[in-house]
Structure formats: C-alpha cells, structure tokens
Design an enzyme around this catalytic site. Structure first.
Site, PDB file in Angstrom:
ATOM      1  N   ASN A 192       0.830  -1.189   0.000  1.00  0.00           N
ATOM      2  CA  ASN A 192       0.000   0.000   0.000  1.00  0.00           C
ATOM      3  C   ASN A 192       0.873   1.250   0.000  1.00  0.00           C
ATOM      4  OD1 ASN A 192      -1.081   2.123   2.195  1.00  0.00           O
ATOM      5  ND2 ASN A 192      -2.768   1.415   0.925  1.00  0.00           N
ATOM      6  N   ALA A 224      -4.933  -3.134  -4.212  1.00  0.00           N
ATOM      7  CA  ALA A 224      -5.969  -4.045  -3.730  1.00  0.00           C
ATOM      8  C   ALA A 224      -6.785  -3.450  -2.588  1.00  0.00           C
ATOM      9  CB  ALA A 224      -5.345  -5.369  -3.292  1.00  0.00           C
ATOM     10  N   CYS A 225      -6.227  -2.469  -1.880  1.00  0.00           N
ATOM     11  CA  CYS A 225      -6.936  -1.840  -0.759  1.00  0.00           C
ATOM     12  C   CYS A 225      -7.889  -0.744  -1.231  1.00  0.00           C
ATOM     13  CB  CYS A 225      -5.931  -1.289   0.243  1.00  0.00           C
ATOM     14  SG  CYS A 225      -4.769  -0.140  -0.504  1.00  0.00           S
ATOM     15  N   ARG A 226      -8.087  -0.676  -2.550  1.00  0.00           N
ATOM     16  CA  ARG A 226      -9.032   0.272  -3.162  1.00  0.00           C
ATOM     17  C   ARG A 226      -8.539   1.709  -3.121  1.00  0.00           C
ATOM     18  NH1 ARG A 226     -10.032  -4.290  -4.210  1.00  0.00           N
ATOM     19  NH2 ARG A 226     -12.070  -5.256  -4.299  1.00  0.00           N
TER      20      ARG A 226
END
Length: 195
Positions: free
Chosen positions: A128, A160-162
């Site tokens: 991230n 992937a954590c938007r």
C-alpha cells in the site's frame, strides 16, 4: 525475450502479497525462455498462490520450509542462494524488505536472501502507498539499495486496498525486462531507488 535468459539459473522468492498471482506469469515466461527457474515461497505467499502452481510452471521443486531438506543433507538455503545467477523477490512486501534490511532470517526466503550476494538480488516491492511511503520502509529500502540490491518499481496505480498510489508491484513485462537487463550487463551495482 532474448537468449539472455537461456540456461540462466533464476531463483524466484515469492512473498505474501496479493500481487503473488502475477508472479506465476513471470515464472512461466522465464521457463518458456529456457531459464532454469526455482521457486521459494514464504508461508504467507502460499495463502495467495499454492506451490503446485509454481511447480507446474517451473517444472522444478518448490521450496517452502527451512526445515524440509528436500535434497538430502544439503543445506539448501545456502546452495539456492549461491548457485542462482539472479534472485528475484516478488512481490517484495514491507515485511520482507524490513527483514532484508536488518539481516533477519526467520524463514526460508529470508535465510536464502541473507546467504545471497546482494548484487545478485532484484526486488519488486508491492505494498500500500502508506506502507511504501512510511519512513521505516524508506529507510529499509535505502539500506538494501546501499547494500547492492536492485529495484524494479514500485509503480503507481490501483491497489488491492481500493486506493491509487505508489506501491503497486511492477507488471510482469517490466519485471522480465529488468531481469534480462540485469543478466545482460556486467555491472553488479545497484539500479535505481526512488523514495
């Protein structure tokens, strides 16, 4: 891909990030280019992609545990580190990067990396944006870079954590190009590191 990869020994160290699924493509392409590909995986990586996938793609044993001596009495972490022409760590998580920076060896992948010449190591960070930009991660990245480890990425994009930001693992084609470049040059010095 060029003949640079033919008959070269590449150890792919897969760590526990969602980007691990992309490394299946990298291993497949390396095998198609006639490289000798071996895979070592952390326990966390196996939660994303199973060893059977990499065994099928590489046609070689996949190493997953420091204590499973699959080759008899051979201290395999030393042999794997020293016989590879190049070690790719992808996805290289913040945890793995921290272990490399501190010289910690709690699992097979970290032990292999500690036994390897840092100038033979190429990492593809994946995490991230907040984790990548954290001062501790930046210190760790600089330390391993100063030790001689080369980087490919990370890039910016959807995570992937938007969220969108820097920390996304480089795409397989970029990783493959970096492998070819590293194996085709006589230079053993570090490539780029951009905080």
């Amino acid at each position: 891909m060029t003949s640079t990869l033919s008959s070269r020994s590449i150890l792919v160290c897969v760590c526990g990030g969602i980007a691990a699924y992309k490394i299946a493509d990298v291993v497949s392409k390396l095998a198609q280019a006639k490289a000798s590909v071996t895979v070592a995986m952390t326990a966390e990586a196996q939660k994303f992609v199973g060893p059977a996938t990499f065994r099928a793609l590489s046609a070689n044993t996949v190493y997953t545990d420091l204590w499973d001596h699959l080759d008899g009495k051979d201290p395999q972490h030393i042999r794997l580190a020293q016989t590879a022409d190049l070690l790719l760590v992808a996805p290289c998580t913040a945890n793995t990067l921290a272990r490399m920076a501190q010289g910690l060896a709690p699992d097979l992948v970290a032990t292999i990396l500690l036994a390897a010449d840092p100038r033979k190591v190429l990492i593809a960070p994946a995490m991230n944006e907040a984790m990548w930009n954290h001062p501790a991660t930046q210190r760790n990245a600089k330390r391993v870079f100063d030790d001689g480890v080369e980087f490919v990425g990370p890039g910016a994009g959807w995570q992937a954590c938007r969220t969108v930001g820097v920390g996304r693992m480089s795409e397989p084609a970029e990783i493959l190009a970096a492998i070819e470049q590293k194996l085709s040059t006589d230079s053993a010095g570090p490539a780029h590191f951009t905080p």
